[in-house]
Design an enzyme around this catalytic site. Structure first.
Site, PDB file in Angstrom:
ATOM      1  NE  ARG A 120      85.613 104.911  56.302  1.00  0.00           N
ATOM      2  CZ  ARG A 120      85.133 103.771  55.692  1.00  0.00           C
ATOM      3  NH1 ARG A 120      85.999 103.013  57.258  1.00  0.00           N
ATOM      4  NH2 ARG A 120      84.426 102.976  55.414  1.00  0.00           N
TER       5      ARG A 120
ATOM      6  CB  CYS B 176      89.746  94.764  74.215  1.00  0.00           C
ATOM      7  SG  CYS B 176      90.235  93.263  73.491  1.00  0.00           S
TER       8      CYS B 176
ATOM      9  CB  CYS C 183      81.771 100.590  60.536  1.00  0.00           C
ATOM     10  SG  CYS C 183      82.876  99.712  61.326  1.00  0.00           S
TER      11      CYS C 183
ATOM     12  CB  CYS D  26      80.752  98.456  57.762  1.00  0.00           C
ATOM     13  SG  CYS D  26      82.902  97.376  58.538  1.00  0.00           S
TER      14      CYS D  26
ATOM     15  CB  CYS E  41      86.627  97.906  56.129  1.00  0.00           C
ATOM     16  SG  CYS E  41      87.403  99.526  56.804  1.00  0.00           S
TER      17      CYS E  41
ATOM     18  CB  CYS F  18      95.496  96.846  70.304  1.00  0.00           C
ATOM     19  SG  CYS F  18      95.045  95.457  70.388  1.00  0.00           S
TER      20      CYS F  18
ATOM     21  CB  CYS G 146      93.091 100.003  72.379  1.00  0.00           C
ATOM     22  SG  CYS G 146      91.540  99.520  71.806  1.00  0.00           S
TER      23      CYS G 146
HETATM   24  N1  SAM Z   1      88.190  94.842  68.682  1.00  0.00           N
HETATM   25  C1  SAM Z   1      88.182  94.684  67.037  1.00  0.00           C
HETATM   26  C2  SAM Z   1      90.188  94.686  66.527  1.00  0.00           C
HETATM   27  O1  SAM Z   1      90.705  95.610  67.131  1.00  0.00           O
HETATM   28  O2  SAM Z   1      89.704  94.145  65.973  1.00  0.00           O
HETATM   29  C3  SAM Z   1      87.953  95.996  66.645  1.00  0.00           C
HETATM   30  C4  SAM Z   1      88.456  97.587  67.435  1.00  0.00           C
HETATM   31  S1  SAM Z   1      89.489  98.649  66.840  1.00  0.00           S
HETATM   32  C5  SAM Z   1      88.868  99.208  68.087  1.00  0.00           C
HETATM   33  C6  SAM Z   1      89.022  98.915  65.672  1.00  0.00           C
HETATM   34  C7  SAM Z   1      90.981  99.619  64.903  1.00  0.00           C
HETATM   35  O3  SAM Z   1      90.493 101.321  64.983  1.00  0.00           O
HETATM   36  C8  SAM Z   1      91.997  99.503  64.738  1.00  0.00           C
HETATM   37  O4  SAM Z   1      92.845  97.913  64.525  1.00  0.00           O
HETATM   38  C9  SAM Z   1      92.603 100.951  65.211  1.00  0.00           C
HETATM   39  O5  SAM Z   1      93.479 100.723  63.787  1.00  0.00           O
HETATM   40  C10 SAM Z   1      91.592 101.566  65.076  1.00  0.00           C
HETATM   41  N2  SAM Z   1      91.693 102.402  67.011  1.00  0.00           N
HETATM   42  C11 SAM Z   1      91.943 102.436  67.978  1.00  0.00           C
HETATM   43  N3  SAM Z   1      91.821 103.123  69.157  1.00  0.00           N
HETATM   44  C12 SAM Z   1      92.540 103.995  68.296  1.00  0.00           C
HETATM   45  C13 SAM Z   1      92.967 105.106  68.661  1.00  0.00           C
HETATM   46  N4  SAM Z   1      93.409 105.436  69.633  1.00  0.00           N
HETATM   47  N5  SAM Z   1      93.566 106.031  67.742  1.00  0.00           N
HETATM   48  C14 SAM Z   1      93.322 106.146  66.226  1.00  0.00           C
HETATM   49  N6  SAM Z   1      92.851 104.484  65.884  1.00  0.00           N
HETATM   50  C15 SAM Z   1      92.281 104.169  67.098  1.00  0.00           C
HETATM   51  C1  DTB Z   2      89.178 101.975  61.713  1.00  0.00           C
HETATM   52  O1  DTB Z   2      90.147 101.761  61.242  1.00  0.00           O
HETATM   53  N1  DTB Z   2      88.902 103.465  62.945  1.00  0.00           N
HETATM   54  C2  DTB Z   2      87.231 102.992  63.391  1.00  0.00           C
HETATM   55  C3  DTB Z   2      86.976 101.780  62.661  1.00  0.00           C
HETATM   56  N2  DTB Z   2      88.156 101.307  62.268  1.00  0.00           N
HETATM   57  C4  DTB Z   2      86.118 100.937  63.577  1.00  0.00           C
HETATM   58  C5  DTB Z   2      87.947 103.184  64.770  1.00  0.00           C
HETATM   59  C6  DTB Z   2      88.623 103.940  65.672  1.00  0.00           C
HETATM   60  C7  DTB Z   2      88.329 104.339  67.406  1.00  0.00           C
HETATM   61  C8  DTB Z   2      89.315 105.590  67.925  1.00  0.00           C
HETATM   62  C9  DTB Z   2      89.588 105.537  68.788  1.00  0.00           C
HETATM   63  C10 DTB Z   2      87.857 105.363  70.173  1.00  0.00           C
HETATM   64  O2  DTB Z   2      87.225 105.935  69.218  1.00  0.00           O
HETATM   65  O3  DTB Z   2      88.432 104.644  70.837  1.00  0.00           O
HETATM   66 FE1  SF4 Z   3      91.230  94.882  71.998  1.00  0.00          FE
HETATM   67 FE2  SF4 Z   3      91.208  97.457  71.164  1.00  0.00          FE
HETATM   68 FE3  SF4 Z   3      92.938  95.466  70.049  1.00  0.00          FE
HETATM   69 FE4  SF4 Z   3      90.546  95.988  69.200  1.00  0.00          FE
HETATM   70  S1  SF4 Z   3      91.684  97.683  69.646  1.00  0.00           S
HETATM   71  S2  SF4 Z   3      91.250  94.085  69.693  1.00  0.00           S
HETATM   72  S3  SF4 Z   3      89.278  96.898  70.712  1.00  0.00           S
HETATM   73  S4  SF4 Z   3      92.482  96.481  72.218  1.00  0.00           S
END
Ligand code: SAM
Ligand code: DTB
Ligand code: SF4
Length: 353
Positions: A268, A61, A105, A136, A196, A65, A68
């Protein structure tokens, strides 16, 4: 603090950060009692909605963030994959349905979907919807045309988190602004897809940031239908790998405040449950969380095993929520006869003094 009067509770309450902070800081027993009271006025307290996640496009990506695993800018060691085949996604959704999930989702590690990917994601929505599941997606930022196509395909929910407070946000993400996130939420709400939206605790924020994040969510033109509250999963190789853990009591307080401020939303308990004791999860459910992700993997990170979750729900006497219970205001035609949780929109929130 001004009273939350019952008349106001039947319409919208606009929260100020000061009011919300006062609720957050109530003695713990008062806060939980209030949250459980609000919860019971709006939901059956012994039902929890089960969602299942699938990463349809993993890693690589362009966003930064800092929590992530999927950002190409961090050294999490995750290898990037292409968008999954539509048939594979539908087959996985079928397995999830058999395991009791009612909402599927699908998440993609994109800044926003490319036009060339839209046909495939539309076909995924149509295929999963045809299984009788709620759909979703979380694909990053959306424009109005993309939202319309997804709505027409039958998409029920779009996940797009604000992640944290506006003031802490720039410490966490620099490649997408808070305003851009709110714009996407407006586009999604404008298209008629349910929102959501929630955030993550453990990003180095304080309790005030959590309050402000919930104020932002509760004061959206419509509060989100679902509010995911994630506990940071600290991923090695990401800037937040060494982040200090969240105080579990503060986490439960945040769930309670989300329940009180967004009485009709599904709150959630999302990422991070592998790091929580059964007792902490039970406390979160008591505080008003009524949805979880089931299945051993979230997008890339671990989640409790399914049999473990089922044991926990059984120990608590909690049943999975049936699909027809998700929208108590509009029961589906297949809703069984007999007692069911009443539509509670007309019931007042207790007066806070
Ligand atoms: N790329 C898309 C976006 O960010 O809009 C969708 C996927 S993203 C992984 C969805 C959400 O997962 C993020 O906004 C964040 O709140 C949560 N998330 C991602 N990595 C995480 C982590 N290591 N621990 C907890 N929540 C996480
Ligand atoms: C959200 O708030 N939590 C979910 C879903 N929306 C998409 C994602 C959690 C991701 C946790 C880290 C991972 O699995 O990489
Ligand atoms: Fe990309 Fe992860 Fe940020 Fe979603 S949360 S935009 S997958 S870096």
């Amino acid at each position: 603090m001004k009273d939350l009067d019952p008349a106001a509770a039947t319409g919208r309450i606009r929260w100020t950060a000061d009011e919300a902070r006062k609720v957050m800081d109530l003695p713990f027993m008062e806060l939980l009692y209030l949250a459980q009271s609000v919860h019971r006025q709006n939901f059956d307290p012994n039902r929890i909605q089960l969602s299942r996640l699938l990463s349809i496009k993993t890693g690589g990506c362009p966003e930064d963030c800092s929590y992530c695993s999927q950002s190409a800018r961090h050294g999490s060691g995750l290898s990037a994959s292409k968008l999954l085949e539509v048939e594979r996604v539908i087959a996985e959704a079928k397995k999830a349905r058999e395991a009791g999930a009612t909402r599927y989702c699908m998440g993609a590690a994109w800044r926003s979907p490319k036009e060339r990917d839209m046909d495939a994601v539309v076909a995924m929505v149509q295929g999963v919807k045809a299984l009788g599941m709620e759909t979703c997606m979380t694909l990053g930022m959306l424009d109005a045309g993309q939202a319309r196509r997804l709505k027409d395909a039958g998409l029920d929910y779009y996940n797009h988190n604000v992640d944290t407070s506006e003031s802490h946000y720039a410490n966490v993400v620099t490649t997408r602004s808070y305003a851009e996130r709110l714009d996407t939420l407006a586009v999604v709400q404008g298209s008629g897809i349910k929102v959501c939206s929630g955030g993550i605790l453990g990003l180095g924020e304080g309790q005030q940031d959590r309050v402000e994040m919930l104020v932002t969510l509760a004061n959206l033109p419509e509060p989100p239908d679902s509010v995911p509250v994630n506990m940071l999963i600290a991923i090695p190789g990401t800037p937040l790998e060494g982040a200090a853990p969240v105080d579990p009591i503060d986490f439960v307080r945040t769930i309670a405040l989300a329940r009180i401020m967004m009485p009709q939303s599904h709150v959630r308990l999302s990422a991070g449950r592998t790091g929580m004791s059964d007792e902490m999860q039970a406390l979160c459910f008591f505080a008003g969380a009524n949805s979880i992700f089931m299945g051993e993997t979230l997008l890339t990170a671990a989640n409790p095993a399914e049999d473990r979750d089922m044991q926990l729900l059984a120990r608590l006497g909690v049943q999975p929520m049936a699909a027809w219970e998700h929208a108590p205001q509009a029961p589906a035609e297949d809703a069984p006869a007999g007692p069911r949780p009443a539509a509670r929109k007309d019931m007042p929130v207790p007066i806070l003094r």
